[in-house]
Structure formats: C-alpha cells, structure tokens
Write an enzyme that holds these catalytic residues in place. Structure first.
Site, PDB file in Angstrom:
ATOM      1  NE  ARG A   1      -9.756 -30.132  -5.361  1.00 14.32           N
ATOM      2  CZ  ARG A   1      -9.148 -30.300  -4.187  1.00 14.32           C
ATOM      3  NH1 ARG A   1      -9.028 -31.509  -3.663  1.00 14.32           N
ATOM      4  NH2 ARG A   1      -8.616 -29.277  -3.565  1.00 14.32           N
TER       5      ARG A   1
ATOM      6  CE1 TYR B   1      -4.476 -27.773   2.256  1.00 12.35           C
ATOM      7  CE2 TYR B   1      -6.088 -29.452   1.684  1.00 12.35           C
ATOM      8  CZ  TYR B   1      -4.790 -28.968   1.651  1.00 12.35           C
ATOM      9  OH  TYR B   1      -3.825 -29.684   1.005  1.00 12.35           O
TER      10      TYR B   1
ATOM     11  CG  ASP C   1     -11.070 -33.405  -1.438  1.00  6.45           C
ATOM     12  OD1 ASP C   1     -11.654 -34.106  -0.581  1.00  6.45           O
ATOM     13  OD2 ASP C   1      -9.829 -33.399  -1.593  1.00  6.45           O
TER      14      ASP C   1
ATOM     15  CG  HIS D   1      -9.836 -32.239   2.650  1.00  8.34           C
ATOM     16  ND1 HIS D   1      -8.827 -32.481   3.538  1.00  8.34           N
ATOM     17  CD2 HIS D   1      -9.255 -32.083   1.461  1.00  8.34           C
ATOM     18  CE1 HIS D   1      -7.678 -32.463   2.900  1.00  8.34           C
ATOM     19  NE2 HIS D   1      -7.902 -32.230   1.637  1.00  8.34           N
TER      20      HIS D   1
ATOM     21  CD  GLU E   1     -10.542 -36.112  -3.290  1.00  7.64           C
ATOM     22  OE1 GLU E   1     -10.723 -35.510  -4.365  1.00  7.64           O
ATOM     23  OE2 GLU E   1      -9.467 -36.088  -2.675  1.00  7.64           O
TER      24      GLU E   1
ATOM     25  CD  GLU F   1      -6.621 -36.768  -0.171  1.00 15.19           C
ATOM     26  OE1 GLU F   1      -7.104 -36.559  -1.294  1.00 15.19           O
ATOM     27  OE2 GLU F   1      -6.253 -35.869   0.589  1.00 15.19           O
TER      28      GLU F   1
ATOM     29  NE  ARG G   1      -8.760 -38.506  -4.560  1.00 16.93           N
ATOM     30  CZ  ARG G   1      -7.853 -37.792  -5.221  1.00 16.93           C
ATOM     31  NH1 ARG G   1      -7.468 -38.134  -6.427  1.00 16.93           N
ATOM     32  NH2 ARG G   1      -7.318 -36.713  -4.682  1.00 16.93           N
TER      33      ARG G   1
ATOM     34  CG  ASP H   1       1.254 -33.328  -0.971  1.00 14.79           C
ATOM     35  OD1 ASP H   1       0.355 -32.535  -1.343  1.00 14.79           O
ATOM     36  OD2 ASP H   1       1.009 -34.448  -0.516  1.00 14.79           O
TER      37      ASP H   1
ATOM     38  CD  GLU I   1      -5.530 -34.498  -6.790  1.00 12.34           C
ATOM     39  OE1 GLU I   1      -5.160 -35.555  -6.238  1.00 12.34           O
ATOM     40  OE2 GLU I   1      -5.986 -33.543  -6.153  1.00 12.34           O
TER      41      GLU I   1
ATOM     42  CD1 TRP J   1      -7.403 -31.392   8.967  1.00  8.11           C
ATOM     43  CD2 TRP J   1      -7.038 -30.768   6.879  1.00  8.11           C
ATOM     44  NE1 TRP J   1      -6.105 -31.647   8.689  1.00  8.11           N
ATOM     45  CE2 TRP J   1      -5.849 -31.260   7.408  1.00  8.11           C
ATOM     46  CE3 TRP J   1      -7.049 -30.298   5.555  1.00  8.11           C
ATOM     47  CZ2 TRP J   1      -4.680 -31.336   6.667  1.00  8.11           C
ATOM     48  CZ3 TRP J   1      -5.893 -30.362   4.828  1.00  8.11           C
ATOM     49  CH2 TRP J   1      -4.703 -30.873   5.378  1.00  8.11           C
TER      50      TRP J   1
END
Ligand code: EZ4
Ligand code: CO
Length: 408
Positions: A147, A159, A216, A218, A242, A268, A289, A322, A345, A408
C-alpha cells in the site's frame, strides 16, 4: 460442557486492546477481539454489563444460536459497538470449538484452499525518496504487495503517512499518541488529486509494472472526485483503490464504478452484510474490507464472503494494528479456507503487543499462514498484559483548509 466464565480484558501495549476470554466448565479457553479504536471502553461496558451475564451456563458449542440470540435478542441491531461485542463472543466460541476438536480453526471452516494468504504492507513517505525507501524496506521484509500513501505538498501531517520515516517510525503508532483529545489534520482534496497520480507514476518507474500496489482514499472524495482519481490511476494498474467515498452511501459507488476500471475496495467501517447489499448485488466493488472484529465475527463475515462470492467479489480483510492478534488470526483461518480470498492487510504488531498475545501465525515469502496450533492459535499472557494500563487514545480529526470538519 458449558460456559463457566467470560472475562473482559483490557491492555495497552502501545495501543489499546479489548479481549474477551471465555472459559468452559472443562477449562477450555477461547479468545475474541472486541477492539474499536478510540471507543474501546464502550465495547468493554457492552460486554461486561450486557453480554457476559447472558453467557453464563450457555452451551459453548451453539455458535450460530448464540450469535442470533445476541443479535436479534438485543432488539437494537448493528452498529460498531454491538457488532464488536458479538464478534468477540463468536471468535471465542470458534476458538473453543476448534481447540476441543484438536484442529486449527481453518479445518472447521472447510480446510485449506491455498498455500498461503497473500499479504500487503503499508509503505508511506512525505517525500518521494522517503516513500521509495519505505517500499524497499517492505520488499526486504518479504512483502510482495504494498500500500502506498503519500504526503501532499502544502499540507502538513496526513493520516496514513508516518511523519518521520527515519528509524522506521510508523504512522499507526502515532495516532495512539495518547492525547486527551484527537489531534487535527488539514486536508485539501484538489491538491491530493493533483499529486497522487504523479506519485504512482514515480513508483511504477522505480519499481516496475509487476509489484501489486494499493492505495487508501479514506473516504475523503465525492463520487465524482473518486471517479476522476480512479481514471487518472488506471495507467499505474492498482491492485485496488480503497474507501474512495464516504461509506454510508452505497449508491455513490455507482458513479465511480461506471467511470473507471480501477478495482475498488470498501468496508472497513461497515458492520453488517446490509452495508454491502447494493455494493455486492450491483457488483460495484471488487473487495470486501471488513474486519472480523467489526463485522460481527467469523460467523457473520463468512456469510458476507459467501454472498460476495456469487458476484466474484473477494476478501481484503482490514488488518491494521488496532485489530488485535486474535482478530488477525481469525482473518487468516477464514482467509486460508475461503474460495474467494483476495489479499490480507498485514501491519506487524509491536513487540510489546506480541508479548501480550503469543501468536502462531507466520509470514514468509509474502504469504501469511495461520499455523497448525488447535483453535485460533493465540494465547493471552496476563502477566505481560498487566504491565500496560489503559490510556485514552484517539484517531485524528480532519479539517478542510477553511476549518470545516471533513471525512478522513
Ligand atoms: O484508519 O485502523 O486501511 N486501513 C486504515 C486504518 C484505519 C484504522 C482505524 O482504526 O484505513 O489505518
Ligand atoms: Co483503510
């Protein structure tokens, strides 16, 4: 056998994790991940106050029934907190079932469909030189798909991009910077849209046409902006783009899809199969995702993937740091067994995290493998966990140049 106890464990080895540990009357232990980044204690309370009391004495073998009992029985459906709590119970019960069977969980999910699970790592750089170095570091570590996130000229911290790439600094530890309120970043979508294609051109020139590259967005673009970005990235043959638009509006992907052949990944922040209904049936995306932790567990994610398989849509489960090693192990057992696995990922957890969660999955030659340990293959080290007290930590907030709060 029945459930004897369920404990909610909170630890913070660099970042916060919430884990559910279920123990049966025969002493078999199962683990489930319930971590919702930045909102950890809400899930801990949901579990402690409203789920743990319901588990006492239940038949631990009835995984589907327990899932339905917690989902339909609550009346209040879906949402990240509810679904993470259900996910933790579901993972722990699958872990127990596989440990009782004496098999790695993937055997109960249909057995191996492939040699290993192709993984992608996260390269980033505020400059082209720093980005190239980050890509080289990932290739040296064995990654075969990468990525690419980049700083944007004129903007500060973005970010997904480590602010200082020296000494191997990583962006995923920065938001866990333990500030009492979120840090704020500044965003300019037009500057981003101008810059990103030049970065992918440079990366392709340097690393050649074969390396699978991901990016990504976001949720920062409108459908029209995302369509334009998808088009401008077509020459660089991305593996996927993504989260190009805000995830709430599935119909928005119609515009993007009709305008570009760049493959799309989303989900996600989704927590239910219903978040995918239009996306899957209209084939508006290529990759799912979701994380097992945020989509209601192995039971629910397998159903999403079986639904997606009819439409040739593959998995790309969310695997940032996380998601605890318990959640990541669940991804690998499911991913190795699914027919429609796409990519996984993989951001390596910190040493401290791996001292708390002893894993048996492996990474070599670009592929992850869940390993052959019965169950999920993760053990929780209480003594190590107790060294790391919970500290509030937040993801950043994004504002446009004029101060307006942005996605974001
Ligand atoms: O923002 O894990 O693809 N990965 C990502 C992550 C997510 C965080 C949210 O907790 O977008 O960096
Ligand atoms: Co993402």
């Amino acid at each position: 056998m029945s459930i004897r106890s369920a404990e909610v464990l909170i630890t913070s080895p660099g970042r916060n994790f919430v884990t559910l540990r279920i123990t049966t009357s025969d002493g078999v232990v199962g683990l489930g991940d319930a971590t919702v980044n930045g909102r950890e204690l809400a899930v801990a309370s949901y579990l402690r106050d409203h789920v743990v009391p319901l588990l006492d004495g239940r038949d631990e073998a009835r995984i589907e029934d327990t899932w339905q009992y917690l989902y339909r029985g609550a009346y209040w459906r879906r949402g990240p907190i509810t679904m993470a709590a259900i996910a933790a119970v579901d993972m722990a019960l699958w872990d127990i079932k596989a440990r009782v069977a004496g098999m790695p969980l993937y055997q109960l999910l249909g057995g191996r469909s492939r040699r290993g699970a192709l993984a992608y790592g996260h390269a980033s750089g505020t400059t082209t030189d720093a980005l190239f170095q980050s890509i080289r570091n990932h290739l040296d570590e064995g990654f075969r798909a990468i990525r690419v996130q980049t700083g944007v000229p004129g903007l500060g911290q973005v970010y997904g991009v480590a602010s200082d790439q020296r000494a191997g600094q990583r962006y995923d530890y920065e938001p866990a910077g333990r500030t009492a309120v979120p840090t704020e970043e500044t965003w300019d979508t037009r500057a981003y849209l101008r810059h990103v294609p030049t970065v992918f051109e440079a990366v392709r020139n340097e690393f050649g046409p074969e390396l699978p590259l991901l990016h990504d967005g976001h949720h920062r673009m409108t459908p029209n902006q995302a369509a334009a970005l998808g088009k401008s990235l077509e020459p660089y043959d991305l593996f996927w783009l993504e989260d190009c638009t805000p995830a709430e509006n599935q119909e928005g992907l119609r515009r993007v899809r009709s305008q570009t052949t760049t493959p799309l990944a989303i989900g996600e922040v989704f927590n239910s199969v219903f978040d995918y209904q239009t996306l899957i049936t209209e084939q508006l995306i290529d990759y799912v995702r979701s994380a097992v932790t945020h989509a209601g567990g192995i039971t629910a994610l397998k159903k999403i993937m079986d639904f997606a398989n009819i439409y040739q849509i593959k998995s790309g489960f969310h695997g940032p740091t996380d998601i605890s090693p318990v959640g990541q192990a669940a991804h690998l057992h499911l991913g190795i067994a699914l027919h429609n696995f796409g990519i996984q990922e993989y951001m390596k957890h910190s040493r401290d995290t791996l001292d708390v969660f002893h894993t048996s999955y492996t990474f070599s030659d670009g592929l992850l493998d869940p390993g052959e340990t019965p169950g999920l293959g993760v053990e929780y080290d209480d003594a190590a966990a107790e060294k790391f007290d919970y500290t509030p930590a937040y993801l950043p907030v994004n504002r446009l140049l004029d101060g307006t709060v942005h996605d974001w």
